[in-house]
Design an enzyme around this catalytic site. Sequence first.
Site, PDB file in Angstrom:
ATOM      1  N   GLY A  66     -12.656  42.416   8.694  1.00 44.98           N
ATOM      2  CA  GLY A  66     -11.663  41.376   8.923  1.00 44.98           C
ATOM      3  C   GLY A  66     -10.791  41.754  10.111  1.00 44.98           C
ATOM      4  O   GLY A  66     -10.744  42.915  10.518  1.00 44.98           O
ATOM      5  N   GLY A 116     -15.180  43.713   5.956  1.00 47.77           N
ATOM      6  CA  GLY A 116     -15.559  42.316   5.773  1.00 47.77           C
ATOM      7  C   GLY A 116     -17.021  42.046   6.052  1.00 47.77           C
ATOM      8  O   GLY A 116     -17.603  41.102   5.496  1.00 47.77           O
ATOM      9  N   GLU A 139     -11.463  51.625   4.719  1.00 43.48           N
ATOM     10  CA  GLU A 139     -10.086  51.136   4.561  1.00 43.48           C
ATOM     11  C   GLU A 139      -9.059  52.219   4.271  1.00 43.48           C
ATOM     12  O   GLU A 139      -7.872  52.054   4.570  1.00 43.48           O
ATOM     13  CB  GLU A 139     -10.041  50.073   3.460  1.00 43.48           C
ATOM     14  CG  GLU A 139     -10.681  48.754   3.833  1.00 43.48           C
ATOM     15  CD  GLU A 139     -12.204  48.810   3.874  1.00 43.48           C
ATOM     16  OE1 GLU A 139     -12.815  47.900   4.458  1.00 43.48           O
ATOM     17  OE2 GLU A 139     -12.791  49.772   3.323  1.00 43.48           O
ATOM     18  N   ASP A 147     -11.999  46.809  -0.302  1.00 40.39           N
ATOM     19  CA  ASP A 147     -11.900  45.513  -0.976  1.00 40.39           C
ATOM     20  C   ASP A 147     -13.257  44.802  -0.946  1.00 40.39           C
ATOM     21  O   ASP A 147     -14.282  45.441  -1.106  1.00 40.39           O
ATOM     22  CB  ASP A 147     -10.772  44.679  -0.354  1.00 40.39           C
ATOM     23  CG  ASP A 147     -10.977  44.382   1.124  1.00 40.39           C
ATOM     24  OD1 ASP A 147     -11.765  45.085   1.789  1.00 40.39           O
ATOM     25  OD2 ASP A 147     -10.351  43.412   1.634  1.00 40.39           O
TER      26      ASP A 147
END
Length: 349
Positions: A66, A116, A139, A147
Amino acid sequence: MTEHIVFSKTENGVGIVTLSREKALHSLTFEMVASLYEQLKQWDEDEAVKLVLFESTGEKAFCAGGDIKALYQAKDNKKAFDQANEFFKLEYELDLYISTYTKPIVVFMDGIVMGGGVGLSYGASHRIVTERTKWAMPEVNISFFPDVGACYFLSQTPDYTGRYAALTGSILTGSDAISIGCADYYIDSEALKTCKQEMINHHWLDYEEMSQQTVHLFLQSFIKEPPQSQLMTVNDKILKHFSYKTIEDILNSLRGDASEFAQATYKLLHAKSPISLKVTLAHLKQSKSSSLEETYETDKTLAKHFLQCNDFYEGVYSVLIDKSHVPNYKYRTVDEVPDELALSFFREH
């Protein structure tokens, strides 16, 4: 529609999604996620689309994640915070939708596949890696957490290899990704162009019933045996150290082992965000007995809490903006992070 993602449909029944934000390694914006979500819904109802292909332009990346750098604005801006929160919610909904999609989705995971990008690819039915694949959930480097449902599938892997990948943020090979269940097929990158062309030319509309097996059989002529997974060569070492219940015990185990692997891994973990390590391990343990859908719901809660955590913005600034890679975190070691603080991230506001 955004110029960063292009949709096309062939006369033989293939819907093609092309990520085209090459300078940013195809990192996802809200507009890209929203456009893809809507397009997939349309193709799901379109009888002239039998399967979907995810690809990207260039050779460096499928998707690097992302657009986290853009989320930095949420630090002191209520509107930006709300937008960032909406981005994560929509991204997770899209990823879950992909995992339940009624038609086969083929993903060319060539080059960088991180964050992502892992979210887009994990739920697809046919996930192809190459010798150029660089797979990671990094992350913890920016004081966030793995995530996009990653704590669900990384908690299911053999010998705690997924736990290792989540906590260290290590870059894995295509073979490694296959070994932990995050990819299915290995194809040489030079064969991808031919594979795509033959996929486009194949008469998919001639099949009365389209199944995942149909696509599997088509891919057989391109598939190669993947090289030895480097991750699997150290899985006994990972099992020895990463089976402990707390991050403190994992670090103590590594610190007390003089082997090169243990010392290098200890150093690696010591450089990560302490709050991220504690939250991530707790999420991995919880997700092991959760469904993928439940894990995404927890992801939404955690993302909102991290968007309110100063260490997240410090991590983003240090790694992605000034690129010093020397973040000044509030918590310097995992011992300093109160257990209650880590647990509070899992509670709804």
